[in-house]
Design an enzyme around this catalytic site. Structure first.
Site: not given
Ligand code: NAD
Ligand code: NA
Length: 397
Positions: A48, A226, A236, A276
């Protein structure tokens, strides 16, 4: 051809600006060139490595540790409809500069989840790197994964594991705050997301490479994660993505054991919230990001992608200032998680409305980073100049 940012439905930009992408890669390279090295020479594999944290890792290793690098990424090239993706150009520009600077830089374009690409990578390590790598950075963000053992394609979803919850977000296209909700995840949703974004594929990589004998003594590997705090918990920690990250953490412990005989190590690195391709469209996240950036810039603790990765590698990966939490994760997100920073960020988030968010948060900074992802609005680039597509088309990653 003159390329302008054309934002499509869903907020994705139609065409990246190839020359702008070059400037963004150069900016990161120049940042690293301005600093002393943080390690002796390494041979690195980045899964990646074409954008976001993976690209920054590749640049930091190349210029902070003289690293020869192989990057695996999945990026479309130029066709009749599109000028490729930003990651396509990032691969090309990084390689061009690294080779000028005397480093080996190889790009493998293909599905990192497939056995074929794994084998291709092993063959390349044997051929180009004297058969060994010193570090593997795992930095994939993907909505889908085909399990190479079963051939079944799994899709990750962004859903809540604690029932349906409100998740307002920022529409970057219309520049307004929009109501949204995260639907409750089923067990199937959680399992699917773990299949894609959990640790299974990272483990397949490390075990295949070890079996092929291409891991050097002292080999290190890390996967990015994260964690977040109040402002993003709903999507999240309490979301399907959080469940996948817990799986990734368990995998790290397994891999760490498997690397003992090489005096190696494996761990999860919890990185800071940044704009991103993957993060810009996670519900809630842009609101949190705009508020967080405002606070961190005011406190003087803000870091962009390359600054965050450089500090992680310099202090924590190769240095002796590692911050590790109770479950063994390494925490360069420490500045984001600082109590005062979180209190101030939450205070801004609770006041944000469609009318005031541009004034009370760092929308401008967040939006600038968003534009830069595709090479737009970068200082020093002439956007009125026509781009010579034919010359650019001849470049290959
Ligand atoms: P990104 O979209 O910029 O990068 C994703 C990379 O994965 C690209 O190089 C892409 O080509 C590659 N990729 C996707 N599918 C692939 C496939 N099938 N085969 C090969 N390559 C493939 O995303 P990012 O934000 O840098 O995310 C990388 C990691 O960092 C993720 O694990 C993410 O959770 C983590 N992270 C992100 C943030 C953030 O705020 N952005 C914060 C902390 C951690
Ligand atoms: Na990445």
């Amino acid at each position: 051809m003159i390329v302008k940012p054309e934002i499509m439905r869903g907020g994705l930009v139609k065409n990246p600006h190839p020359i702008g992408c070059k400037a963004v890669v150069e900016k990161q390279i120049n940042y690293m060139k301005s600093l002393p090295k943080f390690s002796n020479k390494k041979r690195a594999l980045i899964i990646g490595g074409s954008s976001g944290y993976g690209l920054a890792s590749r640049i930091a290793l190349a210029y902070g540790a003289d690293a020869d690098t192989i990057s695996v990424s999945f990026e479309p090239g130029v066709n009749d409809k599109r000028l490729g993706s930003a990651g396509w150009w990032n691969n090309i520009w990084f390689k061009e500069q690294a080779e000028k600077d005397g480093l080996i830089a190889k790009n493998i374009i293909g599905d990192a989840f497939s056995d074929e690409v794994r084998q291709q990578t092993i063959d390349m390590i044997k051929k180009e790197f004297d058969g060994k790598i010193d570090i593997l950075i795992y930095s994939l963000a993907s909505p889908r994964r085909t399990d190479p053992k079963t051939g079944i394609t799994h899709s990750s979803v962004l859903k809540s594991t604690v029932g349906e919850i409100a998740a307002p977000t920022l529409d970057l296209n219309k520049q307004i705050i929009v109501d949204g909700k995260m639907m409750a995840a089923t067990k199937h949703d959680i399992d699917e997301t773990i299949k894609v974004m959990g640790g299974e594929d990272w483990q397949l990589w490390i075990e295949s490479l070890k079996e092929a004998g291409v891991l050097a003594d002292g080999f290190k590997t890390t996967a990015y994660s994260y964690d977040g705090a109040d402002g993003t918990d709903a999507i999240y920690k309490k979301g399907t993505i959080g469940a996948a990250k817990r799986h990734l953490e368990k995998t790290a412990l397994t891999l760490n054991n498997e690397l003992h005989d090489l005096q190696g190590e494996a761990f999860v690195t919890v990185a800071k919230a940044l704009v991103t391709k993957a993060s810009a469209f996670i519900p809630l996240f842009p609101l949190y990001g705009c508020a967080l950036f405002k606070v961190m810039k005011e406190l003087g603790t803000h870091e962009n992608t390359i600054e965050q990765i450089d500090r992680f590698m310099r202090d924590m990966l190769y240095g002796n200032k590692r911050i590790t939490d109770e479950v063994g994760r390494v925490r360069p997100d420490n500045l984001e998680m600082d109590d005062n920073t979180q209190i101030l960020t939450n205070a801004i988030m609770s006041k944000m409305t469609s009318e005031n968010f541009k004034e009370i948060s760092d929308f401008a900074g967040f939006y600038q980073d968003f534009l830069e992802l595709n090479g737009f609005n970068v200082a020093g680039v002439n956007y009125d100049a026509s781009i010579d597509i034919d010359t650019l088309k001849s470049k290959q990653p």
